[in-house]
Design a protein around this motif. Sequence first.
Motif, PDB file in Angstrom:
ATOM      1  N   GLY A  13       0.811  -1.217   0.000  1.00 41.10           N
ATOM      2  CA  GLY A  13       0.000   0.000   0.000  1.00 41.10           C
ATOM      3  C   GLY A  13       0.839   1.260   0.000  1.00 41.10           C
ATOM      4  O   GLY A  13       0.556   2.219  -0.739  1.00 41.10           O
ATOM      5  N   LEU A  14       1.892   1.277   0.810  1.00 42.49           N
ATOM      6  CA  LEU A  14       2.759   2.460   0.872  1.00 42.49           C
ATOM      7  C   LEU A  14       3.539   2.639  -0.433  1.00 42.49           C
ATOM      8  O   LEU A  14       3.736   3.768  -0.896  1.00 42.49           O
ATOM      9  N   ALA A  15       3.985   1.532  -1.027  1.00 46.81           N
ATOM     10  CA  ALA A  15       4.695   1.622  -2.307  1.00 46.81           C
ATOM     11  C   ALA A  15       3.768   2.140  -3.402  1.00 46.81           C
ATOM     12  O   ALA A  15       4.175   2.963  -4.250  1.00 46.81           O
ATOM     13  N   VAL A  16       2.520   1.676  -3.402  1.00 42.90           N
ATOM     14  CA  VAL A  16       1.541   2.163  -4.377  1.00 42.90           C
ATOM     15  C   VAL A  16       1.319   3.663  -4.182  1.00 42.90           C
ATOM     16  O   VAL A  16       1.300   4.438  -5.149  1.00 42.90           O
ATOM     17  N   ALA A  17       1.158   4.077  -2.933  1.00 41.38           N
ATOM     18  CA  ALA A  17       0.949   5.502  -2.654  1.00 41.38           C
ATOM     19  C   ALA A  17       2.122   6.340  -3.147  1.00 41.38           C
ATOM     20  O   ALA A  17       1.944   7.422  -3.729  1.00 41.38           O
ATOM     21  N   THR A  28      -4.536   9.603  -0.615  1.00 43.56           N
ATOM     22  CA  THR A  28      -4.853   9.401   0.804  1.00 43.56           C
ATOM     23  C   THR A  28      -4.633   7.927   1.119  1.00 43.56           C
ATOM     24  O   THR A  28      -5.075   7.057   0.361  1.00 43.56           O
ATOM     25  N   VAL A  29      -3.948   7.630   2.222  1.00 41.94           N
ATOM     26  CA  VAL A  29      -3.710   6.248   2.641  1.00 41.94           C
ATOM     27  C   VAL A  29      -4.461   5.999   3.944  1.00 41.94           C
ATOM     28  O   VAL A  29      -4.290   6.737   4.922  1.00 41.94           O
ATOM     29  N   LEU A  30      -5.281   4.954   3.957  1.00 39.49           N
ATOM     30  CA  LEU A  30      -6.047   4.569   5.137  1.00 39.49           C
ATOM     31  C   LEU A  30      -5.479   3.276   5.718  1.00 39.49           C
ATOM     32  O   LEU A  30      -5.393   2.272   5.031  1.00 39.49           O
ATOM     33  N   GLU A  31      -5.098   3.293   6.986  1.00 43.34           N
ATOM     34  CA  GLU A  31      -4.596   2.119   7.690  1.00 43.34           C
ATOM     35  C   GLU A  31      -5.390   1.957   8.970  1.00 43.34           C
ATOM     36  O   GLU A  31      -5.491   2.886   9.775  1.00 43.34           O
TER      37      GLU A  31
END
Length: 395
Positions: A13-17, A28-31
């Motif tokens: 997810g972080l790499a995609v962001a 926006t990243v939701l964790e």
Amino acid sequence: MRNVVVVGGGIVGLAVAWELTRRGLDVTVLEKESRWAAHQTGHNSNVVHAGLYYKPGSFKARMSVAGNRSIVDFARQYGVPVEVCGKLVVATDEKEIPALNTLAERAEANGVPAKKITPAEAREYEPEVACVAALRVESTGIIDFPGVCAALVRLLDEAGVDLRLNSPALAIRAGANGGVEVATGDDVVRADALVNCAGLHSDRVARLAGLTPSAKIVPFRGEYYELKPERRGLVKGLIYPVPDPTLPFLGVHLTRMLDGSVHAGPNAVLALRREGYGWGDFSAKDVAEVAAFPGIWRLAKKYAFPTGLDEVRRSFSKKRFAASLARLVPAVTEDDIVRHGSGVRAQAMRRDGSLVDDFLIETARDQVHVLNAPSPAATSALEIARHIADQVAEG
């Protein structure tokens, strides 16, 4: 500016962001957890895989070979500890030599630097190893994957990305004017596109978004031991067995970590909760969901005896675990190992009981869902991110 919401704050997810941000998108990243890389990324073996095992032409083969280079380059550029140390895959019995030869052929097909070596040559790398033949794989490495995530978070924060911890995706619907809306409990995030990198909950997030995923996540726990400090000298680098080609797991192996400790494992047992790191972690909902899934019973019919039973026995028996390690390094005894945590693998399974053996990415309008990204996904994270960013651009 086009905006994208990424669900899941593990390494994928972080790499995609980061990749989307570099392409000029607003992200926006939701964790759902209170920290990044809380589950699969934070509980894996920290091995940079070479791309040895995977079917030529598959996502895993192409992305792990490319990812082996890109993740090492990223780590070196941003000060994350990494070491390209190579590894041995060892045949401990003559019956394993055909499978070892197949691995050598697959390595060549995938462009992985590997060579067959004799037992004497293997002992030049690992003096305590026992084998009848071995494969030396030069590009395998060890890395701090949580450190990679910390570096990505720093880069994203510096770029002004909206990073939200404690923000689960509770409901997802199509926006009134296109795009998607994601309810987190505290807020509703509106975006032009959704990327689901929720790992152990990726199929559930897909269903929230209205997709009927082609596979279901079934959690398998892998338990680790480590060698006591005074016995770490038994292992110089990474020692792997020849894997069973019918299973997605590589078998119990020995890995020298960046801090000099030597991890041993993992085994593979069905977890009783999606985030179940021990036998005491139990979710009636998760167990009932797995029990109601036809695929698990078809898999059990095929593998429960003796494979599954042996894994459970090894889970409860330190002696059995040590005996598995002693096949690779005979000097390892029960007294040499101590417990060292566990991880949970999000394994996608189809209704017919087959395990999805490649990365599985499915799309819908304004949506991309990563539905199967176990190992070597951490190694391949930057390559998966490029592929997904291309799909978002096309959508």
